[in-house]
Write a protein that holds these residues in place. Structure first.
Motif, PDB file in Angstrom:
ATOM      1  N   ILE A 399       0.842  -1.203   0.000  1.00 40.21           N
ATOM      2  CA  ILE A 399       0.000   0.000   0.000  1.00 40.21           C
ATOM      3  C   ILE A 399       0.880   1.258   0.000  1.00 40.21           C
ATOM      4  CG2 ILE A 399      -1.580   1.376   1.455  1.00 40.21           C
ATOM      5  CD1 ILE A 399      -3.176  -0.734   0.153  1.00 40.21           C
ATOM      6  N   CYS A 400       1.886   1.279   0.885  1.00 40.50           N
ATOM      7  CA  CYS A 400       2.782   2.448   0.935  1.00 40.50           C
ATOM      8  C   CYS A 400       3.503   2.610  -0.384  1.00 40.50           C
ATOM      9  CB  CYS A 400       3.798   2.298   2.060  1.00 40.50           C
ATOM     10  SG  CYS A 400       3.040   2.325   3.675  1.00 40.50           S
ATOM     11  N   THR A 401       3.905   1.494  -0.990  1.00 39.56           N
ATOM     12  CA  THR A 401       4.607   1.553  -2.278  1.00 39.56           C
ATOM     13  C   THR A 401       3.711   2.182  -3.344  1.00 39.56           C
ATOM     14  OG1 THR A 401       5.976  -0.345  -1.760  1.00 39.56           O
ATOM     15  CG2 THR A 401       5.610   0.085  -4.097  1.00 39.56           C
ATOM     16  N   ILE A 402       2.459   1.787  -3.370  1.00 38.46           N
ATOM     17  CA  ILE A 402       1.538   2.351  -4.367  1.00 38.46           C
ATOM     18  C   ILE A 402       1.345   3.852  -4.127  1.00 38.46           C
ATOM     19  CG2 ILE A 402      -0.875   2.327  -5.169  1.00 38.46           C
ATOM     20  CD1 ILE A 402      -0.840  -0.688  -4.877  1.00 38.46           C
ATOM     21  N   ILE A 403       1.205   4.230  -2.854  1.00 34.70           N
ATOM     22  CA  ILE A 403       1.001   5.655  -2.554  1.00 34.70           C
ATOM     23  C   ILE A 403       2.227   6.472  -2.984  1.00 34.70           C
ATOM     24  CG2 ILE A 403       0.734   7.338  -0.675  1.00 34.70           C
ATOM     25  CD1 ILE A 403      -0.973   5.235   0.792  1.00 34.70           C
ATOM     26  N   VAL A 404       3.413   5.985  -2.601  1.00 30.90           N
ATOM     27  CA  VAL A 404       4.639   6.722  -2.953  1.00 30.90           C
ATOM     28  C   VAL A 404       4.787   6.773  -4.476  1.00 30.90           C
ATOM     29  CG1 VAL A 404       7.167   6.645  -2.834  1.00 30.90           C
ATOM     30  CG2 VAL A 404       5.811   6.169  -0.812  1.00 30.90           C
ATOM     31  N   SER A 405       4.512   5.666  -5.117  1.00 34.09           N
ATOM     32  CA  SER A 405       4.636   5.606  -6.564  1.00 34.09           C
ATOM     33  C   SER A 405       3.662   6.580  -7.231  1.00 34.09           C
ATOM     34  CB  SER A 405       4.313   4.167  -6.966  1.00 34.09           C
ATOM     35  OG  SER A 405       4.547   3.961  -8.282  1.00 34.09           O
ATOM     36  N   PHE A 406       2.446   6.594  -6.730  1.00 39.92           N
ATOM     37  CA  PHE A 406       1.415   7.485  -7.272  1.00 39.92           C
ATOM     38  C   PHE A 406       1.837   8.945  -7.099  1.00 39.92           C
ATOM     39  CE2 PHE A 406      -2.455   9.976  -6.986  1.00 39.92           C
ATOM     40  CZ  PHE A 406      -3.234   9.482  -8.019  1.00 39.92           C
ATOM     41  N   LYS A 407       2.291   9.270  -5.904  1.00 39.33           N
ATOM     42  CA  LYS A 407       2.657  10.660  -5.592  1.00 39.33           C
ATOM     43  C   LYS A 407       3.856  11.112  -6.426  1.00 39.33           C
ATOM     44  CE  LYS A 407      -0.345  11.879  -2.567  1.00 39.33           C
ATOM     45  NZ  LYS A 407      -1.360  12.815  -3.032  1.00 39.33           N
ATOM     46  N   ASN A 408       4.706  10.166  -6.824  1.00 37.94           N
ATOM     47  CA  ASN A 408       5.875  10.531  -7.627  1.00 37.94           C
ATOM     48  C   ASN A 408       5.632  10.326  -9.116  1.00 37.94           C
ATOM     49  OD1 ASN A 408       8.296  11.238  -5.749  1.00 37.94           O
ATOM     50  ND2 ASN A 408       7.242   9.532  -4.781  1.00 37.94           N
ATOM     51  N   LYS A 409       4.365  10.205  -9.480  1.00 37.90           N
ATOM     52  CA  LYS A 409       3.963   9.999 -10.870  1.00 37.90           C
ATOM     53  C   LYS A 409       4.727   8.843 -11.512  1.00 37.90           C
ATOM     54  CE  LYS A 409       2.766  14.856 -11.431  1.00 37.90           C
ATOM     55  NZ  LYS A 409       3.300  15.322 -10.138  1.00 37.90           N
ATOM     56  N   ALA A 410       4.922   7.805 -10.723  1.00 40.50           N
ATOM     57  CA  ALA A 410       5.624   6.640 -11.249  1.00 40.50           C
ATOM     58  C   ALA A 410       4.691   5.448 -11.249  1.00 40.50           C
ATOM     59  CB  ALA A 410       6.854   6.356 -10.386  1.00 40.50           C
ATOM     60  N   MET A 411       3.411   5.712 -11.555  1.00 40.21           N
ATOM     61  CA  MET A 411       2.436   4.633 -11.516  1.00 40.21           C
ATOM     62  C   MET A 411       1.525   4.749 -12.721  1.00 40.21           C
ATOM     63  SD  MET A 411       0.449   3.083  -8.614  1.00 40.21           S
ATOM     64  CE  MET A 411      -0.798   1.896  -8.993  1.00 40.21           C
ATOM     65  N   ASP A 412       1.272   3.622 -13.357  1.00 37.39           N
ATOM     66  CA  ASP A 412       0.378   3.640 -14.512  1.00 37.39           C
ATOM     67  C   ASP A 412      -1.036   3.269 -14.048  1.00 37.39           C
ATOM     68  OD1 ASP A 412      -0.969   3.258 -16.898  1.00 37.39           O
ATOM     69  OD2 ASP A 412       0.898   2.710 -17.937  1.00 37.39           O
ATOM     70  N   ILE A 413      -1.882   4.288 -13.972  1.00 39.72           N
ATOM     71  CA  ILE A 413      -3.237   4.081 -13.435  1.00 39.72           C
ATOM     72  C   ILE A 413      -4.029   3.116 -14.324  1.00 39.72           C
ATOM     73  CG2 ILE A 413      -5.322   5.267 -12.583  1.00 39.72           C
ATOM     74  CD1 ILE A 413      -2.927   6.388 -11.270  1.00 39.72           C
ATOM     75  N   ASP A 414      -3.804   3.205 -15.643  1.00 37.23           N
ATOM     76  CA  ASP A 414      -4.543   2.320 -16.553  1.00 37.23           C
ATOM     77  C   ASP A 414      -4.204   0.858 -16.288  1.00 37.23           C
ATOM     78  OD1 ASP A 414      -5.857   4.353 -17.709  1.00 37.23           O
ATOM     79  OD2 ASP A 414      -4.507   4.555 -19.424  1.00 37.23           O
ATOM     80  N   VAL A 415      -2.950   0.606 -15.961  1.00 35.99           N
ATOM     81  CA  VAL A 415      -2.552  -0.769 -15.642  1.00 35.99           C
ATOM     82  C   VAL A 415      -3.255  -1.200 -14.352  1.00 35.99           C
ATOM     83  CG1 VAL A 415      -0.623  -2.262 -14.988  1.00 35.99           C
ATOM     84  CG2 VAL A 415      -0.326  -0.587 -16.819  1.00 35.99           C
ATOM     85  N   PHE A 416      -3.285  -0.313 -13.371  1.00 37.86           N
ATOM     86  CA  PHE A 416      -3.958  -0.639 -12.103  1.00 37.86           C
ATOM     87  C   PHE A 416      -5.431  -0.953 -12.358  1.00 37.86           C
ATOM     88  CE2 PHE A 416      -6.325   0.162  -8.252  1.00 37.86           C
ATOM     89  CZ  PHE A 416      -5.525  -0.389  -7.256  1.00 37.86           C
ATOM     90  N   ASN A 417      -6.032  -0.152 -13.224  1.00 35.29           N
ATOM     91  CA  ASN A 417      -7.465  -0.337 -13.480  1.00 35.29           C
ATOM     92  C   ASN A 417      -7.755  -1.431 -14.505  1.00 35.29           C
ATOM     93  OD1 ASN A 417      -8.302   1.534 -11.608  1.00 35.29           O
ATOM     94  ND2 ASN A 417      -8.043   3.236 -13.041  1.00 35.29           N
TER      95      ASN A 417
END
Ligand code: ASP
Length: 430
Positions: A399-417
């Motif tokens: 969970i913390c990894t996802i939050i940090v990744s999201f906040k640093n724009k290092a997360m692909d939301i489309d992949v998550f969804n």
């Protein structure tokens, strides 16, 4: 027959020791009336010897184990500066979730009162820490006047602070102090080996502790134990299914159900292995399938497996309340704050392997002067709780990894969804 016995795992032996100790204790309680055999020979000598020896061995581990693992943990955070704010953010979230976890546990402990009615009496040898410290004293006492005397007297807070500082300096000086760095890494390794060796004695220790306890307590002793288990399990459930989803929604607006649907196998693996460390590869794989950049997760997941133990902190918070109630001790506000702080530190010092949370629990007990022998009562059922809490520990890391990744724009939301297959994505390091 012998090979069959040899194939029984240590955790099962501990469970067997617990059940046998419980049965023998009850048997003595209800059917043996001869005080010489029951009290003098068995309770006060055989069981006392086996149980106390085991507790002493556990206590022996605490200072060197925590000291070395805090140094090694802090030294391994050397990459923080390389990746700028990510390190700071990750550590802040890890510490925050752990502090929240132990606070929930303390509140539940006050509500469920697992230790009420046990009326235990502490033996003389408990702790040298005074309970009625003010907040200012607690803060001041965190800094050692003399680190060596803190180490010698097992005063954990100053030991932790000193260890953290040494670790940070090792990380800063890197190759210049390679020999010392290697020394602590190897010392940490040795302490881990020693821990596993002492754990082999656990089934006998647990047998003696349980038999001694239940020879005096009888059936009524089971109710507090059941309440303790309930307290820990409710705490873990709140953390996993209320706190984490809320954090995910607050910080990222991502759907927690999607998260859990994909993450369940990691939780099961952590549950059955009771080790966050062994779960690292699977956790890495799953968060990357959820769109997290591996550049972030390769740092945050192993770090989390080392320093972020929310499930362990919940067990420790409940255990503190259990023991305080069992021994009729009022911790007061300063005591509770000390417990929150020490449990967060213990979470850093707990290695992601089975049962270490119980060893660092002694340090939390020591910090507020609770008798360490109370751990003996919960030892027998700890293996099962270890499974549950490890599942929560690894969930917190993800969970913390996802939050940090999201906040640093290092997360692909489309992949998550689930709208896109996972792939490599860029990130904006500063
Ligand atoms: N088994 C836990 C883990 O690996 C640590 C503990 O609480 O003993 O995460």
């Amino acid at each position: 027959m012998l090979s069959k016995l040899k194939s029984i795992s240590l955790s099962n032996w501990i469970l067997i020791g617990m059940v046998l100790g419980f049965l023998v204790g009850l048997f003595l309680n209800f059917f043996v009336t001869d005080p010489f055999i029951k009290d003098i020979v068995l309770i006060d000598n055989v069981f006392y010897l086996g149980g106390t020896l085991f507790i002493k061995l556990m206590k022996m581990l605490v200072v060197p184990l925590v000291f070395c693992s805090i140094i090694v943990g802090a030294a391994s955070i050397s990459d923080i500066r390389k990746i700028g704010t990510i390190g700071g953010r990750t550590i802040a979230i890890y510490l925050l979730t752990t502090a929240l976890a132990v606070s929930i546990a303390l509140a539940l402990g006050a509500l469920i009162e697992p230790g009420a009615g046990l009326n235990m009496v502490a033996s003389a040898d408990t702790s040298n820490v005074t309970l009625n410290q003010t907040m200012t004293d607690t803060l001041l006492n965190m800094v050692p006047d003399n680190p060596f005397s803190s180490l010698a007297s097992g005063d954990m807070l100053p030991v932790i602070i000193f260890g953290l500082l040494i670790g940070i300096i090792l990380a800063k000086l890197k190759e210049e102090v390679q020999i010392v760095s290697d020394f602590f890494t190897e010392a940490n390794h040795i302490m881990m080996e020693l821990t596993s060796l002492i754990m082999k004695f656990a089934p006998i220790g647990v047998f003696c502790l349980m038999a001694k306890t239940f020879a005096g307590l009888g059936f009524e002793g089971l109710i507090p134990l059941a309440k303790y288990i309930l307290c820990v399990l409710v705490g873990l459930a709140v953390q996993a299914f209320v706190v984490y989803p809320s954090l995910l929604v607050i910080f990222t607006r991502l759907n927690p159900i999607r998260f859990f649907r994909r993450f369940i196998p990691v939780m099961f693996f952590a549950f059955s292995s009771s080790t966050s460390n062994a779960t690292i590869p699977l956790n890495l794989e799953k968060v990357s399938e959820m769109g997290v950049s591996p550049e972030i997760s390769s740092f945050t997941i192993p770090l989390g497996a080392t320093i972020n133990m929310d499930g362990t902190a919940i067990m420790q918070g409940c255990a503190v309340m259990f023991a305080a109630q069992a021994y009729g001790m009022d911790l007061g506000m300063a005591g509770l704050i000390t417990v929150i702080f020490t449990a967060v530190m213990a979470s850093i010092g707990t290695a992601g392997v089975p049962s270490v949370g119980l060893v660092t629990l002694t340090m939390v007990f020591n910090s507020v002067g609770l008798p360490v022998e109370a751990i003996g009562i919960i030892f027998g059922i700890d293996h099962i709780l270890d499974m549950f809490r490890t599942a929560v520990n690894v969930t917190g890391d993800a969970i913390c990894t996802i939050i940090v990744s999201f906040k640093n724009k290092a997360m692909d939301i489309d992949v998550f969804n689930g709208k896109k297959e996972p792939g490599t994505i860029g990130m904006d390091f500063d």
